[in-house]
Each structure stands twice: as structure tokens, then as C-alpha cells.
Design an enzyme around this catalytic site. Structure first.
Site, PDB file in Angstrom:
ATOM      1  N   GLU A 103     -24.513  57.862   3.602  1.00 46.26           N
ATOM      2  CA  GLU A 103     -24.144  59.476   3.186  1.00 46.26           C
ATOM      3  C   GLU A 103     -24.736  59.806   2.009  1.00 46.26           C
ATOM      4  O   GLU A 103     -24.662  58.997   1.152  1.00 46.26           O
ATOM      5  CB  GLU A 103     -22.528  59.456   3.137  1.00 46.26           C
ATOM      6  N   ASP A 125     -18.241  54.214  10.222  1.00 51.09           N
ATOM      7  CA  ASP A 125     -17.087  53.911   9.676  1.00 51.09           C
ATOM      8  C   ASP A 125     -16.037  54.894   9.920  1.00 51.09           C
ATOM      9  O   ASP A 125     -14.734  54.572   9.557  1.00 51.09           O
ATOM     10  CB  ASP A 125     -17.248  53.987   7.976  1.00 51.09           C
ATOM     11  N   ASP A 167     -23.098  52.225   9.832  1.00 50.62           N
ATOM     12  CA  ASP A 167     -22.940  52.918   8.545  1.00 50.62           C
ATOM     13  C   ASP A 167     -22.795  51.880   7.347  1.00 50.62           C
ATOM     14  O   ASP A 167     -22.086  50.816   7.619  1.00 50.62           O
ATOM     15  CB  ASP A 167     -21.495  53.462   8.675  1.00 50.62           C
ATOM     16  N   GLU A 182     -23.602  66.967   9.060  1.00 50.18           N
ATOM     17  CA  GLU A 182     -22.078  67.252   9.517  1.00 50.18           C
ATOM     18  C   GLU A 182     -21.415  68.335   9.193  1.00 50.18           C
ATOM     19  O   GLU A 182     -21.476  68.634   7.954  1.00 50.18           O
ATOM     20  CB  GLU A 182     -21.203  65.892   9.096  1.00 50.18           C
ATOM     21  N   LYS A 193     -26.985  53.539   8.414  1.00 54.61           N
ATOM     22  CA  LYS A 193     -27.044  55.111   7.985  1.00 54.61           C
ATOM     23  C   LYS A 193     -26.070  55.094   6.849  1.00 54.61           C
ATOM     24  O   LYS A 193     -25.246  54.319   6.471  1.00 54.61           O
ATOM     25  CB  LYS A 193     -26.154  55.762   8.994  1.00 54.61           C
TER      26      LYS A 193
END
Ligand code: KIV
Length: 264
Positions: A120, A49, A88, A183, A118
Site C-alpha cells: 500500500e 491482509d 500482501d 481501492e 503487493k
């Protein structure tokens, strides 16, 4: 003729970690770049994204919609014959309930040729990761700096809370993710997480001890103004493109392009 490379799977990612071989990943958002990355042999392509920032020119990734991610993932998925494609889940598709997360991920798998998603989040997203995995959807986790939470995290900052980061990584692994992005965190913490997990860690701004690395393709190619410190530019395409365009304008204005070799 070189033998065609086999299609990577989530199990290949785990095997690469077991064999101590580094995993290579880059982002791509369109067919042309995805084809080049695939043919160059990268293990994984991420339809991130980050496209909200590097393609759409927005300040954050928050405004990217599921339809927009699917639009780009469809092009990338058609290009790739070797790389594993990770897509994402955009904000807030996985934050509003497991049912919504499964519905969004299923659209990605049905409407594109991509194989995995994926999302977060660590401890707080473990339930959703488990729900996706039980629905047969392979999940890559993403902990540390989470750009979708930039408003609550107070900016794009290096993450240093070792206890929380380790707990997040463990929760993502226990929930069934096949891999996890780390990250922007201290390299020593990323090294400890990598040693503690049996699934591969893919670092971005997380030092040299992760099992693999991922970069935004625009950063690697030198297309980004003031890239973050963790980026290494392997080309300077900004100046190459700018020089080519200036030369073209000069040639058109001076009537030297097109000449007879460019004409019928
Ligand atoms: O969206 C993206 O490109 C990402 C990478 C920074 C890992 O999530």
C-alpha cells in the site's frame, strides 16, 4: 479432457490490458478455496491482509504479521497452477526501510510458491517499490483507500482527491510496479487513472472502467455481515451453511444421522 491453463505471469497482466481484456482477481487464504479459484480460471489470487478481518475476526488489517501472511500464502501457492499469486506485505514491513521490505518480500518468494507482492502507498512508497523491483521482486501497488492507514485516514472512506490519486498512480507506475489496485475511489477518477497508465489498474470499489476487478472472496460468497456497497454477492453461503448445520443438528438429535448408508 480440457487443456491445462498456462501459468499467468506479470507480463500476461500487462498484455490483457493492451488487448482490452478485463483481469479477474479474488482473494484466497487457504488451499481449498485457492484450488477452486485456480481451476475456475481467475487470472490472479491475492493473499490479502484482509485475512486479519475475515479469517482472524479483527477490526483492522494492522495486526497481521509476516509469519501469518506466509502461513496462508504457502497454502495458496501450493494450490495454484494457473493464477498469478499476489501476497500482501503486512503493516509495517515496507514502511521501515527498503532493506526490511526486500527481506520480507524475499521470505515470501522463498518460503512459498507465490510470485509477487503487493504494498500500500503511492508517492511516499515509490522508492521502496523501485528497490523491490530492482531486487527482482514483482510489485503490485495499492492506492486510494489504504486499509493499513485507516487510523490516519480517519476510517474507510471513499477517496476523492483527484490530483493526489493521479500523482500516486503515476509514481507507482514510474517506480516499476506491474499493476496497481485502486481501492474505494470515485469511478470517474479511477477511469482517468486507468487511461493515464500503461500498467493495468485493478479496482475494488472503483467503478467499471478499471482494467480488472478484485473482491474479497468471503464478500462475493455472501459470508460477510453487512458487506460494503461495492460488493456483489454471487452466493448466500451464510444461510446455506447455517441451514446445513441446523439440519445436521436436528438429524443427530433425532437419531436419523448416521443411518445404514453412512455406516460400515
Ligand atoms: O487485503 C486485501 O484483501 C486487499 C484487497 C481489498 C485489494 O488488499
Amino acid at each position: 479432457m480440457a487443456a491445462a491453463k498456462k501459468q499467468m505471469t506479470v507480463n500476461d497482466f500487462i498484455d490483457l490490458k493492451r488487448q482490452g481484456q478485463r483481469i479477474t482477481m479474488l482473494t484466497a487464504y487457504d488451499f481449498t478455496i485457492a484450488k477452486i479459484l485456480d481451476q475456475a480460471g481467475v487470472d490472479g489470487i491475492l493473499v490479502g491482509d484482509s485475512l486479519g478481518m475475515v479469517v482472524q475476526g479483527r477490526e483492522t488489517t494492522l495486526k497481521v504479521s509476516l509469519d501469518e501472511i506466509i502461513y496462508h500464502a504457502e497454502m495458496v501457492g501450493r494450490a495454484a497452477e494457473h493464477s498469478l499469486i499476489v501476497v500482501d506485505l503486512p503493516f509495517p514491513t515496507h514502511l521501515v526501510g527498503d532493506h526490511e521490505a526486500i527481506a520480507a518480500a524475499a521470505r515470501i518468494l522463498k518460503e512459498t510458491e507465490c510470485q509477487t507482492v503487493k504494498l500500500e502507498g503511492g508517492v511516499q512508497q515509490a522508492g521502496t517499490i523501485a528497490a523491490l523491483v530492482s531486487a527482482g521482486i514483482p510489485v503490485m501497488g495499492h492506492i486510494g483507500l489504504q486499509p493499513q492507514s485507516v487510523l490516519t485516514m480517519g476510517g474507510y472512506k471513499v477517496q476523492r482527491d483527484e490530483e493526489q490519486l493521479l500523482a500516486d498512480a503515476k509514481a507507482v507506475e514510474d517506480a516499476g510496479a506491474f499493476s496497481v489496485v485502486l481501492e474505494c475511489m470515485e469511478a470517474a477518477i479511477a477511469a482517468k487513472i486507468t487511461a493515464a497508465l500503461s500498467i493495468p489498474t485493478i479496482g475494488i470499489g472503483a467503478g467499471a472502467h478499471c482494467d480488472g476487478q478484485v473482491l474479497v472472496i468471503n464478500d462475493l460468497l455472501g459470508l460477510t455481515d453487512s458487506p460494503p456497497r461495492f460488493v456483489k454477492e454471487y452466493a448466500q453461503l451464510r444461510s446455506t451453511i447455517s441451514d446445513a448445520v441446523s439440519q445436521y443438528c436436528q438429524d443427530v438429535q433425532s437419531k436419523t444421522f448416521p443411518d445404514s448408508s453412512n455406516s460400515y
